[in-house]
Design an enzyme around this catalytic site. Structure first.
Site, PDB file in Angstrom:
ATOM      1  CG  ASP A  87      -2.303   0.738   0.698  1.00 35.09           C
ATOM      2  OD1 ASP A  87      -2.637   1.558   0.071  1.00 35.09           O
ATOM      3  OD2 ASP A  87      -2.898   0.960   1.809  1.00 35.09           O
ATOM      4  CE1 TYR A 146       3.321  -6.197   3.686  1.00 39.21           C
ATOM      5  CE2 TYR A 146       2.878  -8.850   4.065  1.00 39.21           C
ATOM      6  CZ  TYR A 146       2.862  -7.529   3.066  1.00 39.21           C
ATOM      7  OH  TYR A 146       2.705  -7.509   2.191  1.00 39.21           O
TER       8      TYR A 146
END
Length: 315
Positions: A87, A146
């Protein structure tokens, strides 16, 4: 001028021996696509995410422009695909992508150097390697890792400001770790997904393999590995952990919100964590999908420059 000469030299590295098909009036080359795998690192601060769009700039758009110059191919021929659609403002150390060329390369070091020469300094190609026909950057992935960094001190470290979220509240990392364990396993994560602009309806059931909260001085590093993630799922999970770390709500709230399968239930307790603390660290694949095709060049991890020593004249 120097760059144009370099790219011309790069073109001479291509293997011109293509298979041919016999016709009544001669022969023509058979189109044979070669697939290449990229491992990319980028500082996402200045980019509107990975996914292609012209304005504002995205990482995919910027990489494609460099590939088009280096290979002299059009976007439609390159067919660049990324493994993860990071994003706006999210960083990556181990984003993986693949692209195609109609010709083979004798070595990959030259195109590797050309790409990094063409790209802005906040995007780097860490590795380029040949990929088999079966490999797909996105669909072959087994898991993604992540990290989310939280700087937990009264004064923010200015050198961390683009890569860590600053929490002035003293966080209890032990209760955050306790809460993180509730995410591990296979669950419906509908309550932790934001509405996506993508027309495709994703499967809300994801498998979280591990979820750890590591304390490194003033820095808390949240590490999560899963089979895949819904839109903004990681940042929503971290946001809830932040509230738990402040001891505003108990760790047992996690299974309650998971069971609700309702994003509005999560909104009662936490807001979305900012993007700049998040980094895509690595993507894991089956070893069989990483095997190179026959007669392919060696992987390129970049090369060191060396200074040639001059011979000292004898007097």
């Amino acid at each position: 001028m120097v760059r144009n000469c370099f790219l011309s030299l790069l073109g001479s590295q291509l293997n011109s021996f293509a298979p041919v098909e016999e016709l009544e009036h001669g022969v023509k080359p058979i189109q044979q696509d070669y697939k290449w795998r990229l491992v990319l690192a980028y500082d996402g601060t200045q980019y509107a995410g990975w996914q292609y769009q012209q304005s504002p700039p995205t990482v995919q758009c910027t990489v494609e422009k460099a590939l088009m110059k280096a290979t002299k191919l059009e976007r439609k021929d390159l067919r660049l695909v990324g493994a993860s659609r990071t994003d706006t403002g999210v960083h990556a150390w181990g984003q993986v992508a693949h692209f195609f060329t109609p010709v083979n390369y004798e070595n990959l070091q030259d195109i590797h150097a050309a790409l990094n020469g063409l790209l802005p300094t906040d995007i780097r190609v860490r590795e380029i390697s040949p990929a088999s026909a079966e490999f797909h950057a996105r669909f072959s992935a087994k898991s993604k890792i992540y990290h989310y960094k939280i700087y937990n001190d009264t004064i923010m470290d200015p050198f961390q400001r683009h890569f860590a979220y600053h929490s002035v509240y003293k966080l209890n990392s032990a209760v955050m770790q306790e809460a993180a364990k509730y995410f591990v396993g296979k669950h419906d994560f509908s309550a932790f997904a934001n509405a996506s602009h993508n027309d495709r309806v994703p499967d809300p059931v994801k498998h979280i393999f591990r979820f750890d909260v590591k304390e490194m001085g003033a820095l808390l590093q949240v590490e999560v590995e899963g089979s895949g993630f819904l839109y903004r799922q990681v940042r929503n999970m971290v946001a809830l952990l932040l509230q738990i770390g402040k001891e505003a709500i108990p760790p047992e709230i996690v299974p309650h919100i998971l069971a609700s399968k309702d994003r509005k239930e999560l909104a009662k307790y936490s807001l979305l964590a900012p993007p700049h603390g998040l980094c895509l660290v690595s993507i894991n694949y089956d070893e069989s999908h990483l095997l190179p095709p026959p007669d392919s060049p060696a992987n390129s991890f970049g090369r060191h420059h060396t200074i040639r020593k001059c011979k000292v004249p004898f007097y």
